[in-house]
Design a protein around this motif. Structure first.
Motif, PDB file in Angstrom:
ATOM      1  N   ASP A 161       0.885  -1.160  -0.026  1.00  0.00           N
ATOM      2  CA  ASP A 161       0.138   0.011   0.080  1.00  0.00           C
ATOM      3  C   ASP A 161       1.045   1.287   0.170  1.00  0.00           C
ATOM      4  OD1 ASP A 161      -2.374  -1.478   0.093  1.00  0.00           O
ATOM      5  OD2 ASP A 161      -2.613  -1.056   2.192  1.00  0.00           O
ATOM      6  N   THR A 162       0.221   2.332  -0.533  1.00  0.00           N
ATOM      7  CA  THR A 162       1.277   3.510  -0.492  1.00  0.00           C
ATOM      8  C   THR A 162       0.468   4.521   0.609  1.00  0.00           C
ATOM      9  OG1 THR A 162      -0.197   4.633  -2.332  1.00  0.00           O
ATOM     10  CG2 THR A 162       1.710   3.432  -3.075  1.00  0.00           C
ATOM     11  N   ILE A 163       1.291   5.174   1.148  1.00  0.00           N
ATOM     12  CA  ILE A 163       0.684   6.185   1.937  1.00  0.00           C
ATOM     13  C   ILE A 163       1.431   7.511   1.950  1.00  0.00           C
ATOM     14  CG2 ILE A 163       2.465   5.378   3.943  1.00  0.00           C
ATOM     15  CD1 ILE A 163       0.577   6.157   6.172  1.00  0.00           C
ATOM     16  N   GLU A 164       0.997   8.557   1.884  1.00  0.00           N
ATOM     17  CA  GLU A 164       1.292   9.724   1.736  1.00  0.00           C
ATOM     18  C   GLU A 164       0.757  10.828   3.053  1.00  0.00           C
ATOM     19  OE1 GLU A 164       1.151  13.937  -0.989  1.00  0.00           O
ATOM     20  OE2 GLU A 164       0.311  12.073  -1.748  1.00  0.00           O
ATOM     21  N   ILE A 165       1.907  11.283   3.669  1.00  0.00           N
ATOM     22  CA  ILE A 165       1.484  12.433   4.868  1.00  0.00           C
ATOM     23  C   ILE A 165       1.345  13.565   4.173  1.00  0.00           C
ATOM     24  CG2 ILE A 165       1.985  13.167   7.178  1.00  0.00           C
ATOM     25  CD1 ILE A 165       4.088  10.572   7.287  1.00  0.00           C
ATOM     26  N   GLU A 166       0.239  14.167   3.984  1.00  0.00           N
ATOM     27  CA  GLU A 166      -0.231  15.452   3.347  1.00  0.00           C
ATOM     28  C   GLU A 166       0.280  16.342   4.405  1.00  0.00           C
ATOM     29  OE1 GLU A 166      -3.224  15.561   0.042  1.00  0.00           O
ATOM     30  OE2 GLU A 166      -4.292  14.823   1.884  1.00  0.00           O
ATOM     31  N   ASP A 167      -0.209  16.385   5.483  1.00  0.00           N
ATOM     32  CA  ASP A 167      -0.078  17.457   6.636  1.00  0.00           C
ATOM     33  C   ASP A 167      -0.479  16.895   8.072  1.00  0.00           C
ATOM     34  OD1 ASP A 167       1.030  19.815   7.526  1.00  0.00           O
ATOM     35  OD2 ASP A 167       0.151  20.987   5.703  1.00  0.00           O
ATOM     36  N   VAL A 168      -0.321  17.898   8.997  1.00  0.00           N
ATOM     37  CA  VAL A 168      -0.862  17.550  10.407  1.00  0.00           C
ATOM     38  C   VAL A 168      -1.787  18.850  10.591  1.00  0.00           C
ATOM     39  CG1 VAL A 168      -0.033  17.694  12.658  1.00  0.00           C
ATOM     40  CG2 VAL A 168       1.177  16.280  11.016  1.00  0.00           C
ATOM     41  N   ILE A 169      -2.979  18.376  11.331  1.00  0.00           N
ATOM     42  CA  ILE A 169      -3.628  19.665  11.704  1.00  0.00           C
ATOM     43  C   ILE A 169      -3.750  19.829  12.958  1.00  0.00           C
ATOM     44  CG2 ILE A 169      -6.261  20.223  11.305  1.00  0.00           C
ATOM     45  CD1 ILE A 169      -6.274  17.827   9.331  1.00  0.00           C
ATOM     46  N   SER A 170      -3.225  21.069  13.623  1.00  0.00           N
ATOM     47  CA  SER A 170      -3.389  21.099  14.875  1.00  0.00           C
ATOM     48  C   SER A 170      -3.596  22.555  15.482  1.00  0.00           C
ATOM     49  CB  SER A 170      -1.826  20.970  15.279  1.00  0.00           C
ATOM     50  OG  SER A 170      -1.766  20.872  16.834  1.00  0.00           O
ATOM     51  N   SER A 171      -3.994  22.589  16.708  1.00  0.00           N
ATOM     52  CA  SER A 171      -4.222  24.043  17.289  1.00  0.00           C
ATOM     53  C   SER A 171      -2.991  24.525  17.964  1.00  0.00           C
ATOM     54  CB  SER A 171      -5.384  23.945  18.370  1.00  0.00           C
ATOM     55  OG  SER A 171      -5.112  22.991  19.213  1.00  0.00           O
ATOM     56  N   MET A 172      -2.081  23.560  18.255  1.00  0.00           N
ATOM     57  CA  MET A 172      -0.989  24.038  18.872  1.00  0.00           C
ATOM     58  C   MET A 172       0.078  25.005  18.201  1.00  0.00           C
ATOM     59  SD  MET A 172      -0.224  20.542  20.998  1.00  0.00           S
ATOM     60  CE  MET A 172      -0.851  19.217  19.727  1.00  0.00           C
ATOM     61  N   VAL A 226       5.213  10.179  -1.668  1.00  0.00           N
ATOM     62  CA  VAL A 226       4.305   8.931  -1.588  1.00  0.00           C
ATOM     63  C   VAL A 226       5.355   7.692  -1.408  1.00  0.00           C
ATOM     64  CG1 VAL A 226       3.080   7.346  -3.241  1.00  0.00           C
ATOM     65  CG2 VAL A 226       2.842  10.000  -3.538  1.00  0.00           C
ATOM     66  N   ILE A 227       4.873   7.108  -0.110  1.00  0.00           N
ATOM     67  CA  ILE A 227       5.734   6.005   0.389  1.00  0.00           C
ATOM     68  C   ILE A 227       5.114   4.644   0.114  1.00  0.00           C
ATOM     69  CG2 ILE A 227       6.603   4.924   2.493  1.00  0.00           C
ATOM     70  CD1 ILE A 227       6.364   7.695   3.631  1.00  0.00           C
ATOM     71  N   ASP A 228       6.068   3.859  -0.691  1.00  0.00           N
ATOM     72  CA  ASP A 228       5.510   2.507  -1.132  1.00  0.00           C
ATOM     73  C   ASP A 228       5.896   1.497   0.225  1.00  0.00           C
ATOM     74  OD1 ASP A 228       5.209  -0.222  -1.956  1.00  0.00           O
ATOM     75  OD2 ASP A 228       5.759   0.469  -3.823  1.00  0.00           O
ATOM     76  N   THR A 229       5.029   0.990   0.811  1.00  0.00           N
ATOM     77  CA  THR A 229       5.261   0.439   2.260  1.00  0.00           C
ATOM     78  C   THR A 229       5.853  -1.245   1.886  1.00  0.00           C
ATOM     79  OG1 THR A 229       3.006  -0.411   2.350  1.00  0.00           O
ATOM     80  CG2 THR A 229       3.472   1.533   3.456  1.00  0.00           C
ATOM     81  N   GLY A 230       6.038  -1.434   0.833  1.00  0.00           N
ATOM     82  CA  GLY A 230       6.623  -2.580   0.332  1.00  0.00           C
ATOM     83  C   GLY A 230       7.920  -2.650  -0.028  1.00  0.00           C
ATOM     84  N   LYS A 231       8.509  -1.478  -0.285  1.00  0.00           N
ATOM     85  CA  LYS A 231       9.801  -1.302  -0.598  1.00  0.00           C
ATOM     86  C   LYS A 231      10.604  -0.178  -0.178  1.00  0.00           C
ATOM     87  CE  LYS A 231       8.692   0.623  -5.272  1.00  0.00           C
ATOM     88  NZ  LYS A 231       8.609   0.503  -6.610  1.00  0.00           N
ATOM     89  N   ILE A 276     -10.996 -12.192  -3.348  1.00  0.00           N
ATOM     90  CA  ILE A 276     -10.915 -11.481  -1.922  1.00  0.00           C
ATOM     91  C   ILE A 276      -9.639 -11.754  -1.300  1.00  0.00           C
ATOM     92  CG2 ILE A 276     -12.111 -11.720   0.239  1.00  0.00           C
ATOM     93  CD1 ILE A 276     -13.943 -11.190  -2.344  1.00  0.00           C
ATOM     94  N   THR A 277      -9.208 -10.634  -0.931  1.00  0.00           N
ATOM     95  CA  THR A 277      -7.690 -10.439  -0.365  1.00  0.00           C
ATOM     96  C   THR A 277      -7.955  -9.674   0.708  1.00  0.00           C
ATOM     97  OG1 THR A 277      -7.170  -8.394  -1.737  1.00  0.00           O
ATOM     98  CG2 THR A 277      -6.786 -10.581  -2.899  1.00  0.00           C
ATOM     99  N   ASN A 278      -6.676  -9.545   1.373  1.00  0.00           N
ATOM    100  CA  ASN A 278      -6.798  -8.405   2.538  1.00  0.00           C
ATOM    101  C   ASN A 278      -6.271  -7.020   1.941  1.00  0.00           C
ATOM    102  OD1 ASN A 278      -4.154  -8.883   1.929  1.00  0.00           O
ATOM    103  ND2 ASN A 278      -3.506  -9.143   4.069  1.00  0.00           N
ATOM    104  N   ILE A 279      -6.347  -6.950   0.650  1.00  0.00           N
ATOM    105  CA  ILE A 279      -5.904  -5.684   0.034  1.00  0.00           C
ATOM    106  C   ILE A 279      -6.968  -4.613  -0.222  1.00  0.00           C
ATOM    107  CG2 ILE A 279      -4.598  -4.523  -1.889  1.00  0.00           C
ATOM    108  CD1 ILE A 279      -3.133  -7.432  -2.087  1.00  0.00           C
ATOM    109  N   GLN A 280      -7.002  -3.349   0.166  1.00  0.00           N
ATOM    110  CA  GLN A 280      -7.933  -2.588  -0.124  1.00  0.00           C
ATOM    111  C   GLN A 280      -8.262  -2.343  -1.526  1.00  0.00           C
ATOM    112  OE1 GLN A 280      -7.303   1.820   1.062  1.00  0.00           O
ATOM    113  NE2 GLN A 280      -9.246   1.820   1.929  1.00  0.00           N
ATOM    114  N   HIS A 281      -9.619  -2.693  -1.886  1.00  0.00           N
ATOM    115  CA  HIS A 281     -10.069  -2.383  -3.031  1.00  0.00           C
ATOM    116  C   HIS A 281      -9.107  -3.243  -4.282  1.00  0.00           C
ATOM    117  CE1 HIS A 281     -12.156   1.093  -1.822  1.00  0.00           C
ATOM    118  NE2 HIS A 281     -11.277   1.770  -1.832  1.00  0.00           N
TER     119      HIS A 281
END
Length: 607
Positions: free
Chosen positions: A423-434, A462-467, A540-545
């Protein structure tokens, strides 16, 4: 469709019927208990949430449907208690709110009565779409309970206008006494099953006027007074899927807590009958209360707005309600009054006049946020400001705005993200009141975006969690858990835990020319008649979509062919089906094989 937590599908651990040529296969279940949540029609007024629990030991599968008619809260609140049920043995498929739109409106139906659409119904409305999903789930089950709240009290004899044969309350309904054409080829003694359950329930109810009774609708008989039930979920389950099915009706004359409690009694006894071993859930009927909304204005970084606060914006600004936080997790929706629909969560809505956002738990309003035009000057995007704090204090919050496989999600501080490797994950931003987000350092421990200049700031990659991850920096040192750390002036203020599991095939679904369905687990064998068409219906897998998942038919020599859903699987009529020349179906994510199934001609000779 969105799958939130994938695990082993509870098709396993049951005798599957409808297998080609009458062959039955018993599938073994994994040692660990699993829970999954799947969301269909996400972002619509008729979102459908399906919860599955699978025990550590294999067993039968019970399906619970609640809220198929929206003005019967005892049923859907009872089913809700089983959505996160931990099992030792067996499986549950739970649909707490089958008809969410009618629940929010507190009406029996919206377009059509959803419990009258299981026959030959081809209308193009949302009820038809939901019923299509329910039919698929029923076919995967060994027994169906449809939970309802009925009027009055059922009695086989006329005792008065509120207690007679035409009332439904406090009864267990079946469509016949005994059904011969079951999935297992054995008679289903529905009356006997129901009476045994009734006896056990009634032993726990001291007030005899509240006792349950078996209610045989004799639905298929010419003189039945309930012919309309031939289009119901229970009739479909019995006559099409060949499994026992019952309607559980508590009386609307009881208090809501009594209704929920007595639904629970019935469910627990049926689970005992099926040797499904659970932990009994408690009943929670606390008044629902909104805590806050996370709202994005003009696609900017979201802000947190508490119950009874006012969000100041400009005319024609667009707002999107990204998250609802309340003292309940399920059955929540947010309605921007005068705009959008009854469920405006995760929708972009343009605001042209002052209004309010009403948050509901099912049909019960539980909080309000106000939208005012002419926002005050401030540091918020689009001159957005929040007024009207509760208690006079400032609420500190921190959220992670991320994308998973390109889909945007919002997670709270110290929450967990469950992903599958690859799966790929991208941290777009952090939302905070601090502080302003630019003051933070957001570091995905185990990932380096720029190896020439590693400053520990990982937003935007964009982080590929597999590699792309370094196992040495994982929390467990085995590549299973990673941390995203947020620091402000070298002080840790936020944390997100990312958990990874290996990509895996649960099973494939095949369909023959006579519409018989077959599930085959990885390493298993599908017995086929090579002269008759067979289609690939689902993977049917454990992979989203099933992101980047493909299927290839491999055969003798270098034969290899890509297959798509609903493709007829091509078999050469002269194929030798000996063990050395089997056809197999390889399921791949990218170039990694996550499972294979094999094909054997049922006669041993190709035709």
């Amino acid at each position: 469709m969105m799958c939130r937590y994938r695990g082993k599908f509870p098709c396993s651990g049951m005798w599957l019927v409808g297998i080609l040529m009458g062959v039955s296969i018993l599938f073994a279940f994994p040692a660990a208990a699993r829970m999954t949540q799947t969301v269909y029609f996400e972002g619509t007024d008729h979102e459908l949430h399906v919860y599955r629990s699978s025990g550590r030991e294999p067993g039968k599968t019970l399906m619970l449907i609640g809220g198929i008619q929206g003005d019967e809260p005892g049923g859907f609140l009872s089913a809700d208690l089983y959505a996160d049920f931990s099992l030792l043995k067996g499986n549950l498929i739970v649909v707490p709110r089958a008809n969410f739109q009618s629940i929010v409106l507190n009406r029996r139906q919206v377009n059509d009565d959803m419990n009258r659409k299981f026959g030959d119904d081809r209308k193009d409305n949302y009820e038809t779409k939901v019923v299509g999903i329910l039919k698929t789930l029923i076919a995967e089950s060994d027994l169906l309970l449809n939970l309802h709240d009925g009027s009055g009290f059922f009695s086989e004899k006329w005792e008065g206008p509120d207690r007679n044969p035409l009332r439904y309350g406090q009864s267990i309904i079946a469509d016949c006494e005994v059904y011969q054409a079951s999935r297992q080829g054995k008679p289903l003694w529905l009356g006997r099953m129901a009476r045994e359950v009734v006896d056990k329930i009634n032993s726990q109810i001291s007030d005899r006027t509240r006792h349950f009774h078996f209610n045989n609708h004799r639905t298929g008989e010419k003189d039945s007074q309930h012919k309309e039930q031939r289009n119901s979920a229970t009739y479909y389950a019995l006559h099409t899927c060949g499994i026992p099915a019952f309607g559980i009706e508590t009386s609307k004359s009881l208090s809501l807590e009594e209704q929920v409690r007595q639904h629970n009694l019935a469910i627990n006894v049926f689970m005992e009958q099926m040797d499904i071993r659970p932990e009994t859930p408690g009943i929670r009927l606390d008044p629902p209360e909104l805590r806050y909304l996370i709202i994005s204005v003009n696609d900017s970084l979201p802000v947190l707005v508490e119950n009874q606060q006012t969000l100041n914006i400009k005319p024609n600004d667009s707002v999107m309600i990204m998250h609802i936080a309340a003292n309940y997790e399920r059955g929540l929706c947010a309605d921007i009054i005068g705009f959008g629909t009854i469920n405006d969560t995760r929708k972009r809505v343009t605001i042209r006049r002052p209004t309010r956002i009403t948050v509901r738990k099912d049909y019960h309003p539980c909080g309000t946020v106000y939208l005012a035009l002419g926002g005050a000057e401030g540091k918020f995007p689009s001159d957005v400001s929040v007024a009207g704090t509760n208690g006079g204090g400032r609420t500190e919050y921190l959220f992670f705005k991320i994308k998973i496989n390109g889909e945007q999600r919002t997670y709270g501080n110290n929450e967990q993200v469950k992903l599958v490797k690859g799966d790929t994950i991208e941290i777009e931003d952090v939302i905070s009141s601090m502080a302003d987000p630019s003051e933070f350092v957001v570091n995905f421990k185990g990932f380096v975006g720029d190896r020439n200049r590693n400053e520990g700031e990982d937003r935007g990659y964009v982080i590929d969690t597999g590699k792309d991850l370094w196992t040495h920096y994982s929390v467990d040192k085995q590549g299973g858990k990673y941390q995203v750390i947020v620091e402000l002036r070298q002080r840790k203020i936020g944390n997100l835990l990312v958990e990874l599991e290996e990509p895996a095939l649960d099973y494939i679904v095949l369909k023959t020319e006579n519409n018989a369905m077959q599930c085959v687990e990885p390493g298993g064998t599908a017995w086929i008649d090579a002269g008759k068409p067979i289609r690939l219906m689902d993977i049917i897998t454990n992979i989203q979509h099933n992101d980047r998942v493909s299927a290839f038919l491999a055969g003798p020599g270098a034969f290899r062919q890509l297959l798509k859903m609903d493709d007829v699987i091509p078999f050469n009529g002269s194929t030798d089906y000996s063990s050395s020349k089997e056809y197999r179906l390889d399921i791949l994510r990218d170039q990694i094989n996550i499972g294979s199934v094999y094909f054997k001609n049922i006669s041993g000779d190709a035709s």
